[in-house]
Design a protein around this motif. Sequence first.
Motif, PDB file in Angstrom:
ATOM      1  N   ARG A  70       0.847  -1.123  -0.084  1.00  0.00           N
ATOM      2  CA  ARG A  70      -0.028  -0.011  -0.004  1.00  0.00           C
ATOM      3  C   ARG A  70       0.897   1.032   0.072  1.00  0.00           C
ATOM      4  N   MET A  71       1.861   1.168   0.605  1.00  0.00           N
ATOM      5  CA  MET A  71       2.719   2.463   0.711  1.00  0.00           C
ATOM      6  C   MET A  71       3.391   2.639  -0.604  1.00  0.00           C
ATOM      7  N   ALA A  72       3.628   1.717  -1.382  1.00  0.00           N
ATOM      8  CA  ALA A  72       4.337   1.623  -2.554  1.00  0.00           C
ATOM      9  C   ALA A  72       3.521   2.258  -3.530  1.00  0.00           C
ATOM     10  N   CYS A  73       2.035   2.134  -3.606  1.00  0.00           N
ATOM     11  CA  CYS A  73       1.178   2.640  -4.270  1.00  0.00           C
ATOM     12  C   CYS A  73       1.166   4.172  -4.112  1.00  0.00           C
ATOM     13  N   GLY A  74       1.314   4.666  -2.865  1.00  0.00           N
ATOM     14  CA  GLY A  74       1.055   6.146  -2.648  1.00  0.00           C
ATOM     15  C   GLY A  74       2.421   6.875  -2.862  1.00  0.00           C
ATOM     16  N   GLY A  75       3.376   6.436  -2.913  1.00  0.00           N
ATOM     17  CA  GLY A  75       4.828   7.183  -3.300  1.00  0.00           C
ATOM     18  C   GLY A  75       5.403   7.075  -4.417  1.00  0.00           C
ATOM     19  N   PHE A  76       5.195   5.822  -4.955  1.00  0.00           N
ATOM     20  CA  PHE A  76       6.078   5.207  -6.155  1.00  0.00           C
ATOM     21  C   PHE A  76       5.302   5.119  -7.341  1.00  0.00           C
ATOM     22  N   TRP A  77       4.005   5.356  -7.287  1.00  0.00           N
ATOM     23  CA  TRP A  77       3.111   4.964  -8.599  1.00  0.00           C
ATOM     24  C   TRP A  77       3.819   5.248  -9.961  1.00  0.00           C
ATOM     25  N   GLU A  78       4.427   6.716 -10.092  1.00  0.00           N
ATOM     26  CA  GLU A  78       4.690   7.038 -11.416  1.00  0.00           C
ATOM     27  C   GLU A  78       5.841   6.151 -11.761  1.00  0.00           C
ATOM     28  N   TRP A  79       6.568   5.495 -10.959  1.00  0.00           N
ATOM     29  CA  TRP A  79       7.815   4.644 -11.281  1.00  0.00           C
ATOM     30  C   TRP A  79       7.274   3.065 -11.387  1.00  0.00           C
ATOM     31  N   LEU A  80       6.258   2.828 -11.117  1.00  0.00           N
ATOM     32  CA  LEU A  80       5.941   1.376 -11.141  1.00  0.00           C
ATOM     33  C   LEU A  80       5.757   0.902 -12.725  1.00  0.00           C
ATOM     34  N   THR A  81       6.147  -0.228 -13.185  1.00  0.00           N
ATOM     35  CA  THR A  81       5.692  -0.708 -14.602  1.00  0.00           C
ATOM     36  C   THR A  81       4.304  -0.914 -14.527  1.00  0.00           C
TER      37      THR A  81
END
Length: 494
Positions: free
Chosen positions: A157-168
């Motif tokens: 869930r934390m990855a969704c909040g701060g890293f979405w732009e960098w996820l494939t």
Amino acid sequence: MTPEEIEQAATPAERRLAGLALNPAAPDDVLLRLLAGGSAAVRMALCRDRALPDSVADAVVDHPDPYTRSFLARNPHAGPEQRARLVDDPAWFVRAHLAEGPRPDDDGCPVRPLPDRTVVRIIETYDDDLVGTGVLRQMSTGLRRTMATHPVARVRRMACGGFWEWLTPGVRTALLADPDPGVRESAARSHQLHERRRDPDAVREDLPGHHCHARTGLLMYGALAPDVLAAALPDDAWTVAGNTSTPAGTVAVLAGHADPEVRIRVAGRPGLPPAQRRALAVDPDPGVRLALSVHPDLTEAERAAIHYVVPEDDAYGHCWYPDAVPDPDQLRRDALSTHPLLRRRAARDPGLPGDLVAALADDPDPGVRVLLCQNHPDAPAALLLRSFLEYTGRHRWHLTRRPGFPRDGLSRFADDEDPAVRRLALLGPRLAPETADRLTRDPDPLVRADAARHPRLPRARIAALLDDAELAPRAAANPVLPVATMNALAAEAG
């Protein structure tokens, strides 16, 4: 009381004991007696400002005073495993300080990551308002790169909040269909925001009418409709000049904007057409020419043809890019470029190959040489010393903490007119005792402080300085202070 108030309220006797708490040769039993004493200033110095033996760290973790435990949570010198033991501390603000991370050291160097299990525990069990940038700073690169697929739902869930732009795209799709409803909700929210930035009508709807961070962010990165762009141009030309959705015709107009800051922004755009590059290469403003000179689409011959001036800068410090994965070919091109700013960029990389380290060690640009010393573990000793003598910026002393900084032969600087250079003499292990004694009377307070701690200082002078109002804390931190004297001083702790 704040740490600053604790320091200001300390008595001379407490300051001397705080110096003893920092003595690297103090036996564990002396440190434990200081920890058991009643002075907050002494406990703060002991628990926050030095590396701790495990036995002392054990006692700090079990100390009844939560403020004392919080000092350990903010200690940049403590081992990550020691700090990690506070993860389930009963006091909220101890946990808050652990999540915030150690206070920065004098050189702004990065903190050592907490163990992955500890970071996961924080994310799992702490309130959301504690899990922010401080936790990210203490996260290992490996954990940061695998957050989106981590088995713990709150980490995903934390990855969704701060890293979405960098996820494939594939990872985003998986998070949108995650079995955990909290992850799906966070992913959907981030996806919606991402999509709205790509929709000109949504950007128009969301764009605040007043100047604020939200407006700036949308104008810099959102898809801009023609009417939105036209309305923004009078007051926000700099902001939209770098937006990738700004059409080529508008970019061409902005390339001739009266404000050089706007033209500088245009000069950094990727894919800038050759005609605009040629025009900006002869721009009357030196800042524009300099910005254009490092454009990635230029050849080395085109860079050399631009009349640019690289300004001297005092911010040649330690650079930290924990997630950077450099392109080896680009790194080599930068290191061998005729442009000093590109060579400076290469010099910041601690993984620079040995042949390029050797090439940049003799670089004609002082910024390249200093940045190489500040960041590369194999910077030559002679270059480290030369860089210290030539560079006078705010990160100067960090050079002395680099692995290869020489320690021998520094006594010759004891009479230098520059007090920072005189301090070099006090790094030498074989300094003449009479020189150390003399430097305790130096006009510069930092030189005096270093001299009072030097192990070659005569013991009689150390004993005398224990009663000196200014230098008593430094003398108490001197590693050759007799253990009997340490015990006598520790008895004052109560």
